[in-house]
Design a protein around this motif. Structure first.
Motif, short mmCIF file in Angstrom:
data_model
loop_
_atom_site.label_atom_id
_atom_site.label_comp_id
_atom_site.label_asym_id
_atom_site.label_seq_id
_atom_site.Cartn_x
_atom_site.Cartn_y
_atom_site.Cartn_z
N SER A 15 -3.55 4.24 -8.33
CA SER A 15 -3.10 3.15 -7.47
C SER A 15 -1.83 3.52 -6.71
O SER A 15 -0.89 4.08 -7.28
N ARG B 118 1.42 2.20 -4.13
CA ARG B 118 2.25 1.01 -3.89
C ARG B 118 3.29 1.37 -2.84
O ARG B 118 3.94 2.42 -2.91
N THR C 98 0.45 -3.30 -3.25
CA THR C 98 -0.45 -2.28 -3.72
C THR C 98 -1.61 -2.14 -2.74
O THR C 98 -1.78 -2.96 -1.84
N THR C 99 -2.43 -1.12 -2.95
CA THR C 99 -3.60 -0.96 -2.09
C THR C 99 -4.57 -2.13 -2.25
O THR C 99 -5.26 -2.51 -1.31
N ASP C 100 -4.62 -2.71 -3.46
CA ASP C 100 -5.47 -3.90 -3.66
C ASP C 100 -4.95 -5.08 -2.85
O ASP C 100 -5.73 -5.88 -2.31
N ASP C 101 -3.61 -5.21 -2.75
CA ASP C 101 -3.04 -6.30 -1.95
C ASP C 101 -3.39 -6.17 -0.47
O ASP C 101 -3.51 -7.17 0.25
N LYS D 193 -6.15 -4.67 0.73
CA LYS D 193 -7.58 -4.42 0.93
C LYS D 193 -8.22 -5.34 1.97
O LYS D 193 -8.85 -4.87 2.93
N TYR D 194 -8.08 -6.64 1.80
CA TYR D 194 -8.79 -7.57 2.68
C TYR D 194 -8.16 -7.63 4.07
O TYR D 194 -8.85 -7.79 5.07
N LYS E 155 -9.58 -4.65 5.87
CA LYS E 155 -10.97 -4.89 6.27
C LYS E 155 -11.02 -5.73 7.55
O LYS E 155 -11.79 -5.46 8.47
N PRO F 34 -7.71 5.10 -1.76
CA PRO F 34 -8.07 3.69 -1.88
C PRO F 34 -8.07 2.96 -0.54
O PRO F 34 -8.91 2.11 -0.30
N SER G 13 -11.17 3.90 1.29
CA SER G 13 -12.33 3.29 0.66
C SER G 13 -12.42 1.81 0.98
O SER G 13 -13.51 1.24 1.02
N ALA G 14 -11.30 1.17 1.19
CA ALA G 14 -11.29 -0.27 1.48
C ALA G 14 -12.02 -0.60 2.76
O ALA G 14 -12.44 -1.73 2.98
#
Length: 299
Positions: free
Chosen positions: A236, A238, A249-252, A254-255, A258, A281, A284-285
């Protein structure tokens, strides 16, 4: 025309790596594919860890730091020497590994197919975080090709069902996030962005989290740029977006990414330290191999 070299790596340093090489003219299906193997080399991971330890013991990277007069004591000079020696050993060990007999078919195919002056994109595709950490740019084959560009990619992706036609704009729209810059000079990044021809640059300086998300969702961009500190923990990444050490983070992201991609975002550039966990990441998002590389560069 640009040649595309894809190296798909399956395995790890402890058990060995199966390598599949494909060669194509960019935009065309591969015209050659060949397999080879790299033998186990567990000591290489130890060498990488030793180099990273020596490098981090130096403190902040010298890139971008304003020139000041510094007096080095013996211990600091020794740290620099240890770092240099470990880097030399890492490069030597890596290239000896890549000269393995079982890897020779890959090397010979590369040399046979490519001319030294050709434009070459080299894509390393692997799901192994361990293999991503290898400094592939130090491979002697890559160094011998002055027009070679190296990038990392995930092994899995999904093509979009409907390809969106890029929106033609008079200027390239760039969202530039200038984050936590403690100990580094990101004003150079600002000046370079401002000097770009035909570019409309919007700066978010030391922003709050909601400012970044709002910008990604509400406006169209061609390029996302970040300069500042970042960190990779495991797989991950950040980024630190302000001096209050607020981070994303990359999860934060992501959307928001996109959404930005559906509005035309083509490239994400992270000019930050320890950013390996950001590139794969983030790419990939987007769920698409057509999304241009999420690039990172070490400060």
């Amino acid at each position: 025309m640009t040649k595309l070299i894809v190296l798909k790596l399956d395995g790890n340093l402890q058990q060995g790596v199966r390598v599949t090489l494909s060669i194509a003219t960019e935009g065309v299906s591969p015209h050659k594919e060949i397999t080879g193997n790299l033998p186990p080399i567990a000591p290489l991971q130890t060498t990488i860890d030793e180099w990273r330890s020596h490098y981090r013991s130096l403190g902040s990277s010298p890139r971008g730091i304003k020139a000041i007069k510094v007096t080095y004591d013996g211990s600091i000079a020794q740290k620099h020497e240890d770092c240099k020696n470990s880097a030399t050993e890492l490069q030597k060990q890596l290239n000896n590994w890549l000269l393995s007999e079982s890897f020779r078919p890959i090397r010979e195919s590369w040399l046979k197919e490519l001319q030294e002056k050709e434009l070459v994109r080299v894509l390393i595709r692997t799901s192994s975080q361990q293999l991503r950490q290898i400094p592939w740019h130090l491979w002697d084959l890559v160094e011998e090709y002055p027009n070679a560009e190296l990038a990392l990619s995930a092994t899995d992706y999904q093509k979009p069902i409907i390809a969106k036609t890029p929106t033609k704009r008079d200027q390239v729209k760039i969202l530039a996030i200038l984050g936590n810059s403690t100990g580094i000079d990101i004003e150079t990044d600002r000046k370079l962005l401002n000097s770009l021809p035909d570019a409309d640059v919007t700066f978010l300086v030391q922003p709050q989290r909601h400012e970044i998300n709002d910008s990604l969702w509400e406006r169209p961009w061609d390029i996302l740029f970040f300069a500042g500190h970042s960190q990779t923990v495991g797989d991950s990444g950040r980024i630190y977006i302000n001096e209050n050490k607020e981070s994303l983070t990359t999860d934060d992201l992501k959307y928001g990414l996109k959404k930005a991609k559906s509005n035309g975002l083509a490239v994400a550039i992270f000019n930050s330290c320890d950013g390996l966990g950001l590139g794969i990441p983030v790419r990939s998002a987007t769920d698409s191999p057509n999304y241009c590389d999420a690039r990172t560069s070490a400060r």
